[in-house]
Design a protein around this motif. Sequence first.
Motif, PDB file in Angstrom:
ATOM      1  N   THR A 223      -2.855   7.428   0.518  1.00 28.10           N
ATOM      2  CA  THR A 223      -2.742   8.526  -0.429  1.00 28.10           C
ATOM      3  C   THR A 223      -3.120   9.839   0.260  1.00 28.10           C
ATOM      4  O   THR A 223      -2.451  10.858   0.095  1.00 28.10           O
TER       5      THR A 223
ATOM      6  N   SER B  30       0.822  -1.208   0.000  1.00 30.99           N
ATOM      7  CA  SER B  30       0.000   0.000   0.000  1.00 30.99           C
ATOM      8  C   SER B  30       0.857   1.259   0.000  1.00 30.99           C
ATOM      9  O   SER B  30       0.586   2.205  -0.738  1.00 30.99           O
TER      10      SER B  30
ATOM     11  N   ALA C 292       0.839   3.899  -2.908  1.00 28.88           N
ATOM     12  CA  ALA C 292       0.201   5.173  -2.584  1.00 28.88           C
ATOM     13  C   ALA C 292       1.155   6.361  -2.713  1.00 28.88           C
ATOM     14  O   ALA C 292       0.742   7.453  -3.102  1.00 28.88           O
TER      15      ALA C 292
ATOM     16  N   VAL D  65      -4.639   1.886   0.115  1.00 26.44           N
ATOM     17  CA  VAL D  65      -4.029   2.824  -0.836  1.00 26.44           C
ATOM     18  C   VAL D  65      -4.755   4.160  -0.750  1.00 26.44           C
ATOM     19  O   VAL D  65      -4.146   5.224  -0.738  1.00 26.44           O
TER      20      VAL D  65
END
Lengths: 284, 333, 255
Positions: free
Chosen positions: A170, A82, A86, A166
């Motif tokens: 982010t 992730s 991300a 993710v």
Amino acid sequence: MSLHAAERKLGWGLLAPALLWTLAFFVLPFLAMLALSFAHMEGRAIVQGFDPGNYIRAFTDWSQLKALINSVEITVTVTVISVVLAWPLAAIIAWRVPQRFQRLALLMAVLPFWTSYVVRSYSWLLVLGKNGVINKALMGTGLISEPLALASTRTATVIGFVHFFVMLLTLTIYANLIQLSPNYARAAQDLGAGDWATFVHVILPLTLPGVITGAFVTFVLCIGDYITPQILGGNAELTLPQLIMLQMGRSGNFPMASALSVVLMAVVTLAYAACSRWLRLDRL
Amino acid sequence: MTASLSIQSVTQRYGTALALDAVSLDIAAGEFVVLLGPSGCGKTTLLNLIGGFAEPVSGRILIGGKDMAGVAPAQRPTTTVFQDYALFPHMTLADNVGFGLRMRGVARPERRAKAEEMLALVGLPGKALRRPHELSGGQRQRVALARALAVAPDVLLLDEPLGALDLKLRRAMQDELKEIQRRVGTTFVHVTHDQEEAMAVADRIVVMNAGKIADVGPPREVYLSPKSLFSAAFMGEINQIAVRDGQSALGALVPGTGTLLIRPEAIGLNGALPLGLCRVEDVAFFGTHVRAHVTPLKAPGTRLTVHLAQTLSVEPGAVLDLAATDHLMLEEE
Amino acid sequence: MRLLSWAYLAAAYAFVFLPVVVLVVFSFQDGRLPVPPFQGFSLQWYDKILGNGALMTALWHSALVAFVSSALALVMGFLAAHALARVRLPGSVLLRGLLIAPMTVSYLIIALGLLTTFNQAGISLSLWTAGIGHVVINLPLCFAIAYAAMGDHQKNAERAARDLGATEAQVLWHVSAPMLAPALAAAFFLSVTFSWDEFIIAFLLTRFDVTLPVEIWSMLRSGLSPATNAVGSLVFLVSVSAVVLMEIFLFRRPK
């Protein structure tokens, strides 16, 4: 002196509801669970006492230990993937997307966040299942003749988790990147650093606190989640939360479930200790 | 309204650090007093103690003769103009200025009228419905002043009120501040680190250093006859010449042992205290005067700063026969 | 490099949206299975779920629990944040840690602990026991957001209000809360979202009056069905509308 006393009284008064709530419904239940984890079962009855048997079982009984190992493996895999996915996404939104579209781009990137959590795992089932979108598409193009076994595997669990985290990472990494003055990169380049050196020595270290905080949250949420492995991983291999639910549901073994929960919490505490230096939980 | 203020042997500690060391000070009703000093000298601590935002470890504070121990800020006859103004961003100027009256249960129309009156007093008539973010820094400062004055405090406390303004605006606002104080007659206690601002507004300046009062007096007195080396230097540039038994590096100038203090503008071509021949090291034109560093020929290790007449044109290397019109000898104790 | 960026962005969006698109598309499936091939457009599944009494009750329960527990968490979190940010209390670092601690504990453990406690105390499970659990998870969130938003700017404004004669309650009501309104609204909104969507606590701590995620869970047990897609799509639609409205009305205000 009396002013301080009055102020302090007021402070305690304002704090009291939250404090009492936390004590009554968080600390006390935890202590109750801790006490219960040292009880044992005789038939279907719970016998209180101080019996470390549940903990010994958790680490020696292979079926129990395997669940812990599965959980840690899946969680670490998910966290690493992730973050790796991300970071560039956040960077592209922060640096490449024009300023006035950034909020929109971010909002779009996390839009599926707003579907129901249960439904999100379920929709991956529609994508990954035997008759799912991917298998139908691949067979339609003639790439495969037999459907791939995607659902009810660890891969499916990991995909489902990564999808969720993710989005979360982010957001946190973007928030971190956007606060960085562009002058850091300029200064590095001015002093002769190339793109790669700038990234490794300047940008990455500066985003580390945000990344670590996001990764820790990912770790905590992922290792304690029951839904995603239950829907996407099935019962092929159990994670710790699945095992806890099984102990409670099928055998009514609350002491064992409690002990496994304490183990789960210990793992999280270890993770916390490992990255506490960089954690900024109050700044989430 | 107005009241006298008496600070009696007030001591304040933060942990082990001594912020105020047995400070005593009496301020008359209607006086404009400035607490002047570098950051960390205890001036803001003293202001907070007067306002009731903290309580002293020991000592008493009396306002209008009444002991303020245990009295919360809200109940004290003081209000504060904060350094960052602390205007309420979600309220109009009228609501900001009328806030104190609202807390005192004053009805809306009356509040509004008072707010208009106060805004007019500080030079912002007709802006009652604006919000703080629409204003410039100087205007916000005026609103903060109007808000603090609207409840007619006996003592107004100003915590570096002009600190956030640029120099030009600050000089303009300080004149206005003095004018408003004269009109309302409230006792003003004003904290700053800018000695020019202090001299511009104060009836009396209290120079503070390291938790103690280094000097007290009207601006002229503090500037021309400071009672300590610290206040002498803090009020403006000054030349210090060590004197031992009537002897100094420049020869026999004054009797006694201690430090001879001479302001740069007191040095010129004529004067009662001859300093002898000095070589000019460097010169800069300052508009109102020519500032130069000179070295007495008798004492090559000494440098003096002098302000020469604007009309005098000198070059580095020139030798001048200088003298001081005014000086002060601080005897060693 | 630039091209690669846009390709990555496109791929990321594709990955993020894939399951949602599949979910929504097959909610209109004119057939019994929400998988390809798409057999035609139909609203029958929406019709079916809107007529499903259990589902609608669960929806109402979820909304009720979400709003009540979030409001409680917000009020308690705000007051506690105000106390810890403004008043110097002994052990304030420890107290702050204690209030934030539930954030680092898995919901499953919180649920299990509460279940154990309720069982031992003889409290029977209901919507309100789940609500208690939701306050436990949302309180640290509300506290942390409110605490983080209390900068020096607010602190000075509160000091000024107190100086002008406001009582503590008046300071909170007239100055602190309005100044913190955006942060408090965000905290409330997040809490509602978390509570609304929370499964494990609601699953373990309710008995008959279940919430929507629990009801959806039991729908899943009977296998894949476009009805589940329809529920998911509806929830998505409602949440996204809420987000967009928040975005427009709350966060776009001039500062």
